[in-house]
Design a protein around this motif. Structure first.
Motif, mmCIF file in Angstrom:
data_model
loop_
_atom_site.group_PDB
_atom_site.id
_atom_site.type_symbol
_atom_site.label_atom_id
_atom_site.label_comp_id
_atom_site.label_asym_id
_atom_site.label_seq_id
_atom_site.Cartn_x
_atom_site.Cartn_y
_atom_site.Cartn_z
ATOM 1 N N SER A 2 0.872 -1.183 0.000
ATOM 2 C CA SER A 2 0.000 0.000 0.000
ATOM 3 C C SER A 2 0.904 1.227 0.000
ATOM 4 O O SER A 2 2.110 1.113 0.225
ATOM 5 N N SER A 39 -0.741 5.340 3.516
ATOM 6 C CA SER A 39 -1.780 4.401 3.953
ATOM 7 C C SER A 39 -1.249 3.494 5.060
ATOM 8 O O SER A 39 -1.970 3.159 6.000
ATOM 9 N N THR A 71 -2.760 3.219 8.773
ATOM 10 C CA THR A 71 -3.108 1.923 9.352
ATOM 11 C C THR A 71 -2.509 1.797 10.755
ATOM 12 O O THR A 71 -3.205 1.433 11.708
ATOM 13 N N LEU A 121 -12.258 8.035 6.640
ATOM 14 C CA LEU A 121 -11.390 7.283 5.729
ATOM 15 C C LEU A 121 -12.058 7.087 4.371
ATOM 16 O O LEU A 121 -11.393 7.147 3.338
ATOM 17 N N TYR A 175 -10.800 10.839 2.930
ATOM 18 C CA TYR A 175 -9.525 10.363 2.402
ATOM 19 C C TYR A 175 -9.676 9.474 1.173
ATOM 20 O O TYR A 175 -8.698 9.188 0.497
ATOM 21 N N TYR A 194 -10.509 6.201 0.742
ATOM 22 C CA TYR A 194 -10.130 4.790 0.730
ATOM 23 C C TYR A 194 -11.359 3.923 0.439
ATOM 24 O O TYR A 194 -12.489 4.307 0.733
ATOM 25 N N GLU A 239 -10.001 -1.649 1.797
ATOM 26 C CA GLU A 239 -8.774 -1.046 2.316
ATOM 27 C C GLU A 239 -8.976 -0.567 3.759
ATOM 28 O O GLU A 239 -8.128 -0.794 4.622
ATOM 29 N N MET A 263 -7.193 -1.711 7.248
ATOM 30 C CA MET A 263 -6.567 -0.754 8.169
ATOM 31 C C MET A 263 -7.084 -0.943 9.597
ATOM 32 O O MET A 263 -6.321 -0.891 10.551
#
Length: 176
Positions: free
Chosen positions: A67, A71, A75, A134, A138, A140, A144, A148
Protein backbone atom coordinates in the motif's frame (compact mmCIF):
# COMPACT_ATOMS: atom_id res chain seq x y z
CA UNK A 1 4.69 6.99 -5.24
CA UNK A 2 7.65 8.74 -6.88
CA UNK A 3 11.12 7.29 -7.33
CA UNK A 4 12.47 9.68 -4.68
CA UNK A 5 10.01 8.30 -2.15
CA UNK A 6 10.88 4.67 -2.99
CA UNK A 7 14.57 5.51 -2.74
CA UNK A 8 14.07 7.14 0.69
CA UNK A 9 12.06 4.14 1.93
CA UNK A 10 14.72 1.73 0.68
CA UNK A 11 17.53 3.74 2.34
CA UNK A 12 15.51 4.01 5.58
CA UNK A 13 14.99 0.22 5.60
CA UNK A 14 18.76 -0.22 5.28
CA UNK A 15 19.32 1.90 8.41
CA UNK A 16 19.82 5.36 6.89
CA UNK A 17 18.64 7.59 9.77
CA UNK A 18 18.57 10.75 7.62
CA UNK A 19 16.33 9.09 5.02
CA UNK A 20 13.99 7.83 7.75
CA UNK A 21 13.85 11.28 9.38
CA UNK A 22 13.04 12.90 6.01
CA UNK A 23 10.29 10.33 5.32
CA UNK A 24 8.66 10.89 8.69
CA UNK A 25 8.94 14.66 8.41
CA UNK A 26 7.28 14.62 4.98
CA UNK A 27 4.32 12.59 6.29
CA UNK A 28 3.84 14.07 9.77
CA UNK A 29 1.42 16.84 8.80
CA UNK A 30 -0.77 14.50 6.71
CA UNK A 31 -0.89 11.98 9.57
CA UNK A 32 -1.61 14.61 12.23
CA UNK A 33 -4.48 16.09 10.20
CA UNK A 34 -6.05 12.64 9.85
CA UNK A 35 -5.68 11.96 13.59
CA UNK A 36 -7.18 15.34 14.55
CA UNK A 37 -10.31 14.47 12.57
CA UNK A 38 -10.40 10.86 13.79
CA UNK A 39 -9.88 11.61 17.50
CA UNK A 40 -11.43 15.11 17.76
CA UNK A 41 -8.71 15.76 20.36
CA UNK A 42 -5.64 17.81 19.33
CA UNK A 43 -3.38 16.66 22.16
CA UNK A 44 -4.32 12.99 21.66
CA UNK A 45 -3.79 13.39 17.90
CA UNK A 46 -0.30 14.77 18.51
CA UNK A 47 0.52 11.96 20.94
CA UNK A 48 -0.75 9.29 18.54
CA UNK A 49 1.13 10.87 15.61
CA UNK A 50 4.35 10.70 17.63
CA UNK A 51 3.61 7.11 18.73
CA UNK A 52 2.95 6.24 15.07
CA UNK A 53 6.32 7.71 14.06
CA UNK A 54 8.07 5.68 16.76
CA UNK A 55 6.25 2.52 15.63
CA UNK A 56 7.21 3.31 12.03
CA UNK A 57 10.87 3.61 13.03
CA UNK A 58 10.67 0.23 14.76
CA UNK A 59 8.76 -1.46 11.90
CA UNK A 60 10.16 0.25 8.76
CA UNK A 61 11.73 -3.08 7.77
CA UNK A 62 8.27 -4.68 7.56
CA UNK A 63 6.90 -2.09 5.09
CA UNK A 64 6.56 -4.00 1.82
CA UNK A 65 5.08 -1.41 -0.54
CA UNK A 66 1.75 -3.28 -0.86
CA UNK A 67 0.00 0.00 0.00
CA UNK A 68 1.09 3.62 -0.20
CA UNK A 69 3.45 4.65 2.59
CA UNK A 70 0.83 7.19 3.81
CA UNK A 71 -1.78 4.40 3.95
CA UNK A 72 0.64 2.27 5.96
CA UNK A 73 1.07 5.12 8.45
CA UNK A 74 -2.71 5.65 8.70
CA UNK A 75 -3.11 1.92 9.35
CA UNK A 76 -0.56 2.06 12.19
CA UNK A 77 -2.15 5.23 13.62
CA UNK A 78 -5.69 3.85 13.41
CA UNK A 79 -4.69 0.66 15.20
CA UNK A 80 -2.87 2.61 17.92
CA UNK A 81 -5.98 4.75 18.39
CA UNK A 82 -8.27 1.69 18.55
CA UNK A 83 -5.96 0.05 21.12
CA UNK A 84 -5.87 3.26 23.14
CA UNK A 85 -9.68 3.52 23.07
CA UNK A 86 -10.01 -0.05 24.29
CA UNK A 87 -7.81 0.79 27.27
CA UNK A 88 -9.66 4.04 27.97
CA UNK A 89 -13.23 2.79 27.59
CA UNK A 90 -14.50 4.58 30.72
CA UNK A 91 -12.68 7.86 30.10
CA UNK A 92 -13.37 8.04 26.35
CA UNK A 93 -16.60 10.04 26.48
CA UNK A 94 -15.12 12.73 28.72
CA UNK A 95 -11.97 12.89 26.55
CA UNK A 96 -13.98 13.42 23.36
CA UNK A 97 -16.11 16.17 24.92
CA UNK A 98 -12.96 17.97 26.06
CA UNK A 99 -11.38 17.47 22.64
CA UNK A 100 -14.37 18.94 20.83
CA UNK A 101 -14.34 21.99 23.10
CA UNK A 102 -10.61 22.36 22.46
CA UNK A 103 -10.95 22.12 18.67
CA UNK A 104 -13.91 24.52 18.68
CA UNK A 105 -11.86 26.99 20.76
CA UNK A 106 -8.91 26.69 18.36
CA UNK A 107 -11.12 27.45 15.35
CA UNK A 108 -13.01 30.30 17.03
CA UNK A 109 -9.90 31.85 18.56
CA UNK A 110 -8.42 32.13 15.05
CA UNK A 111 -11.60 33.70 13.66
CA UNK A 112 -12.26 30.55 11.65
CA UNK A 113 -15.81 29.40 11.13
CA UNK A 114 -16.69 26.36 13.26
CA UNK A 115 -17.97 23.92 10.71
CA UNK A 116 -21.36 22.36 11.38
CA UNK A 117 -20.07 19.22 9.68
CA UNK A 118 -17.12 18.97 12.07
CA UNK A 119 -19.49 19.60 14.99
CA UNK A 120 -21.81 16.82 13.75
CA UNK A 121 -18.81 14.52 13.13
CA UNK A 122 -17.78 14.98 16.75
CA UNK A 123 -21.08 13.44 17.86
CA UNK A 124 -20.55 10.20 15.91
CA UNK A 125 -18.99 7.25 17.72
CA UNK A 126 -15.24 7.03 17.14
CA UNK A 127 -15.77 3.86 15.07
CA UNK A 128 -18.28 5.59 12.74
CA UNK A 129 -16.22 8.80 12.57
CA UNK A 130 -13.06 6.93 11.49
CA UNK A 131 -14.98 4.94 8.85
CA UNK A 132 -16.68 8.06 7.43
CA UNK A 133 -13.41 10.04 7.39
CA UNK A 134 -11.39 7.28 5.73
CA UNK A 135 -14.11 6.67 3.11
CA UNK A 136 -15.39 10.14 2.27
CA UNK A 137 -12.57 12.49 3.26
CA UNK A 138 -9.53 10.36 2.40
CA UNK A 139 -11.17 8.29 -0.35
CA UNK A 140 -10.13 4.79 0.73
CA UNK A 141 -12.22 1.80 -0.40
CA UNK A 142 -14.20 -0.38 2.00
CA UNK A 143 -11.77 -3.31 1.71
CA UNK A 144 -8.77 -1.05 2.32
CA UNK A 145 -10.43 0.54 5.36
CA UNK A 146 -11.36 -2.93 6.63
CA UNK A 147 -7.70 -3.92 6.39
CA UNK A 148 -6.57 -0.75 8.17
CA UNK A 149 -9.03 -1.18 11.04
CA UNK A 150 -8.88 -5.00 11.12
CA UNK A 151 -12.64 -5.41 10.58
CA UNK A 152 -14.70 -6.93 7.72
CA UNK A 153 -15.49 -4.57 4.83
CA UNK A 154 -19.21 -5.17 5.50
CA UNK A 155 -18.75 -3.69 8.98
CA UNK A 156 -17.02 -0.68 7.41
CA UNK A 157 -19.99 -0.22 5.03
CA UNK A 158 -22.53 -0.34 7.86
CA UNK A 159 -20.49 2.11 9.99
CA UNK A 160 -20.18 4.53 7.06
CA UNK A 161 -23.91 4.24 6.26
CA UNK A 162 -24.98 4.72 9.89
CA UNK A 163 -22.56 7.63 10.32
CA UNK A 164 -23.75 9.37 7.13
CA UNK A 165 -27.39 8.91 8.14
CA UNK A 166 -26.73 10.51 11.51
CA UNK A 167 -24.79 13.37 9.88
CA UNK A 168 -27.59 14.01 7.37
CA UNK A 169 -30.24 14.06 10.14
CA UNK A 170 -28.23 16.50 12.25
CA UNK A 171 -27.30 18.78 9.36
CA UNK A 172 -30.93 18.80 8.07
CA UNK A 173 -32.18 19.76 11.55
CA UNK A 174 -29.73 22.66 11.65
CA UNK A 175 -31.06 24.05 8.38
CA UNK A 176 -34.68 24.22 9.57
Amino acid sequence: MGDGMLEKISRAQQGDAAALAALLQEHYSFLYKYLIKATMDPSLAEELAQDTMVRCMEKIGTYNGASAFSSWLITIASRLYIDRKRRWKREAKWQEEQGVRSIRWRFESRDMEWSEVLDALSRLSAAQRMAVLLKHYYGYGYDEIGGMLQIPSGTVKSRVAAGLNQLRRELDENEV
